[in-house]
Design an enzyme around this catalytic site. Structure first.
Site, PDB file in Angstrom:
ATOM      1  N   ARG A 261       0.840  -1.231  -0.053  1.00  8.17           N
ATOM      2  CA  ARG A 261       0.050  -0.098   0.036  1.00  8.17           C
ATOM      3  C   ARG A 261       0.797   1.532  -0.051  1.00  8.17           C
ATOM      4  O   ARG A 261       0.455   2.267  -0.636  1.00  8.17           O
ATOM      5  CB  ARG A 261      -0.970   0.008   1.392  1.00  8.17           C
ATOM      6  CG  ARG A 261      -1.866   1.214   1.373  1.00  8.17           C
ATOM      7  CD  ARG A 261      -2.720   1.303   2.682  1.00  8.17           C
ATOM      8  NE  ARG A 261      -2.989  -0.079   3.106  1.00  8.17           N
ATOM      9  CZ  ARG A 261      -4.431  -0.555   3.026  1.00  8.17           C
ATOM     10  NH1 ARG A 261      -5.280   0.252   2.381  1.00  8.17           N
ATOM     11  NH2 ARG A 261      -4.595  -1.664   3.595  1.00  8.17           N
TER      12      ARG A 261
ATOM     13  N   CYS B  82     -25.729  -2.254  -9.233  1.00  8.65           N
ATOM     14  CA  CYS B  82     -26.779  -2.436  -9.034  1.00  8.65           C
ATOM     15  C   CYS B  82     -27.072  -2.810  -7.665  1.00  8.65           C
ATOM     16  O   CYS B  82     -27.579  -3.977  -7.280  1.00  8.65           O
ATOM     17  CB  CYS B  82     -27.583  -3.142  -9.952  1.00  8.65           C
ATOM     18  SG  CYS B  82     -28.091  -2.491 -11.348  1.00  8.65           S
TER      19      CYS B  82
HETATM   20  N1  LLP Z   1       3.033  -9.067   3.237  1.00 14.03           N
HETATM   21  C1  LLP Z   1       2.086 -10.054   3.684  1.00 14.03           C
HETATM   22  C2  LLP Z   1       2.437 -11.367   4.058  1.00 14.03           C
HETATM   23  C3  LLP Z   1       0.650  -9.438   3.681  1.00 14.03           C
HETATM   24  O1  LLP Z   1      -0.397 -10.163   3.840  1.00 14.03           O
HETATM   25  C4  LLP Z   1       0.413  -8.199   3.275  1.00 14.03           C
HETATM   26  C5  LLP Z   1      -1.096  -7.495   3.014  1.00 14.03           C
HETATM   27  C6  LLP Z   1       1.657  -7.487   2.942  1.00 14.03           C
HETATM   28  C7  LLP Z   1       2.874  -7.690   2.926  1.00 14.03           C
HETATM   29  C8  LLP Z   1       1.306  -5.601   2.345  1.00 14.03           C
HETATM   30  O2  LLP Z   1       0.587  -5.179   3.268  1.00 14.03           O
HETATM   31  P1  LLP Z   1       0.293  -3.550   2.869  1.00 14.03           P
HETATM   32  O3  LLP Z   1       1.925  -2.966   2.788  1.00 14.03           O
HETATM   33  O4  LLP Z   1      -0.207  -3.538   1.647  1.00 14.03           O
HETATM   34  O5  LLP Z   1      -0.206  -2.869   4.191  1.00 14.03           O
HETATM   35  N2  LLP Z   1      -7.314  -5.497   0.911  1.00 14.03           N
HETATM   36  C9  LLP Z   1      -6.949  -4.855   2.171  1.00 14.03           C
HETATM   37  C10 LLP Z   1      -5.597  -5.076   2.419  1.00 14.03           C
HETATM   38  C11 LLP Z   1      -5.035  -6.393   2.680  1.00 14.03           C
HETATM   39  C12 LLP Z   1      -3.428  -6.767   3.044  1.00 14.03           C
HETATM   40  C13 LLP Z   1      -3.227  -8.160   2.965  1.00 14.03           C
HETATM   41  N3  LLP Z   1      -2.007  -8.335   3.282  1.00 14.03           N
HETATM   42  C14 LLP Z   1      -7.277  -3.541   1.961  1.00 14.03           C
HETATM   43  O6  LLP Z   1      -7.634  -2.965   0.694  1.00 14.03           O
HETATM   44  O7  LLP Z   1      -7.168  -2.651   2.938  1.00 14.03           O
END
Ligand code: LLP
Length: 434
Positions: free
Chosen positions: A291, A358
């Site tokens: 992110r 929808c």
């Molecule tokens: N590493 C692992 C093992 C993870 O499970 C995740 C995210 C990341 C790295 C990356 O995390 P970030 O830096 O992006 O926070 N769909 C959800 C977020 C799900 C995150 C899942 N794992 C949303 O839209 O907020």
């Protein structure tokens, strides 16, 4: 919240990467995802500068689940960043982008036997084992391929970061990994060390996503190092690497206060170094930001198709996208900031931005503050670079938007807009079974 190149001209026209939103919309159509190259580069450099200051230098594996396509993998490869993949599809994308396979971490609580074999054949840098069953399967596959599988064990340290329950992963009651409790983690290490085709390289613990505080990251490192020290004393096992995952929060609204990434990482590294006994080298720190690299680099441009005021006075504005291209408001009550292209931000009014799908629940922004908006205007939603395209769908048989990259006045498509033919590409004609 805004891409680093965001600016508004004297006519209130919004520019990203030196390109006007109006030009982008007219060139590529709407809805349109736009990614700002300068923002992604700035974020990568911010992390890299902290990693370079570490002893030994740390290493980053961008989490592909946040946003991945062939061009993104190519861009990361050029930056010499690694990639965290969680499926055969993400792995295939990396292969097609000629990604350096040694810089791949393969994650996921379910990896099929085929995915594991493919990953090992390609020579990925690390397979992150999530269960005992998987550890045995990785060992068997590596034996068949006559190799040693480089493995990290995924641990859940029992740290609850204050984020949405759906994206919290550090707690003991989690579908991911081995709990650092009741000896579950000790058993996993015993099994891993007893298997002849597993090379245990270290541990992984990702505690959640969109985290604003510094402490959970430091506690995670302390907890992992406490365990590592015990393993050293009891078994003389010392890990090469510790991977703390991603989770660094970003700004979606002015009230969001993300952590200072460099400070967090240096504190984590300090923890690793001070807790390392003399005679050992501090484990290399691995991180997996997703992110924080792409969210604020991304915007979505929508076209307004209708406005209406309903009894009670709520003012709806309906756009040509919605939950198909951004499921996050419906799924996590995620809040976004938006602006109307070509209109001053001096006097703002309350609007409810509704999507085209929808469902009454398809509301992109329930309480938006916008300039007076009309049909035909372009609405820009900020912070949509992460987990928007990646989680998009063809709900209502609406084709997915295109993704364009912008940089210094130029734009280029990274992903084409889906067509109706694309939607039908896997369909087969009706046939009577009898
Ligand atoms: N590493 C692992 C093992 C993870 O499970 C995740 C995210 C990341 C790295 C990356 O995390 P970030 O830096 O992006 O926070 N769909 C959800 C977020 C799900 C995150 C899942 N794992 C949303 O839209 O907020």
């Amino acid at each position: 919240m805004f891409p680093v190149t965001y600016r508004r001209d004297e006519h209130h026209q919004i520019f990203i990467g030196g390109t006007s939103v109006k030009d982008l919309a007219e060139t590529y159509g709407t809805p349109l995802y736009v990614l700002d190259y300068a923002t992604m580069l700035q974020r990568i450099r911010q992390f890299q500068s902290a990693l370079d200051k570490m002893h030994p230098p740390g290493e980053a594996f961008y989490a592909g689940k946040a946003f991945l396509c062939t061009a993104m993998a190519g861009f990361l490869n050029e930056q010499r960043w690694g990639l965290d993949v969680v499926s055969g599809g993400e792995l295939y994308t990396a292969v097609k982008a000629k990604f350096d396979m040694a810089k791949i971490v393969f994650h996921g609580n379910v990896k099929t036997p085929e995915e594991i074999e493919t990953a090992l054949r390609y020579g990925v840098g690390y397979v992150v084992a999530d269960s005992l069953d998987e550890l045995l399967l990785v060992n068997e596959t590596a034996r068949r391929l006559d190799m040693q599988a480089p493995v990290l064990l995924r641990l859940t340290p029992g740290i609850e970061a204050h984020t949405h329950a759906f994206i919290r992963t550090g707690q003991f009651d989690s579908k991911f990994g081995f709990a650092m409790k009741d000896g579950i983690h000790d058993e996993a290490v015993s099994v891993a060390l007893s298997l002849s085709h597993i090379k245990l390289k270290g541990f992984h613990a990702h505690i959640g996503s969109q985290i604003f505080e510094e402490d959970p990251f430091v506690h995670n490192a302390q907890k992992l190092m406490g365990f590592v020290l015990r393993l050293w004393e009891q078994r003389e096992f010392w890990p090469e690497v510790l991977d703390i995952g991603g989770g660094f929060g970003v700004q979606y609204t002015p009230g969001d206060d993300p952590p200072d990434v460099e400070r967090v990482l240096l504190k984590v590294n300090q923890t690793l170094r001070t807790m390392t006994p003399s005679g050992c080298q501090a484990p290399k720190l691995l991180i997996e930001p997703g992110r924080s690299i792409v969210a604020e680099a991304g915007i979505t441009i929508y076209r307004v198709h209708a406005t209406k005021v309903v009894p009670g006075g709520r003012h709806y504005v309906a756009v040509d996208g919605g939950m198909g291209d951004n499921i996050r408001p419906a799924l996590y009550q995620a809040v976004y900031t938006a602006q109307v292209d070509g209109k001053s931000v001096e006097r703002l009014f309350p609007y409810t931005v509704a999507g085209r799908y929808c469902e009454s629940g398809d509301i992109l922004i329930p309480n938006a503050s916008l300039a007076p908006i009309e049909t035909g205007d372009y609405l820009v939603v900020f912070g949509t670079g992460a987990y928007n395209y990646a989680m998009s769908s063809n709900y209502n048989r609406v084709p997915r938007p295109a993704v364009a990259l912008v940089s210094e006045g130029q734009s280029k498509l990274w992903v084409k807009r889906e067509t109706y033919q694309d939607l039908l590409s896997q369909d087969l004609p009706w046939q009577n079974l009898g």
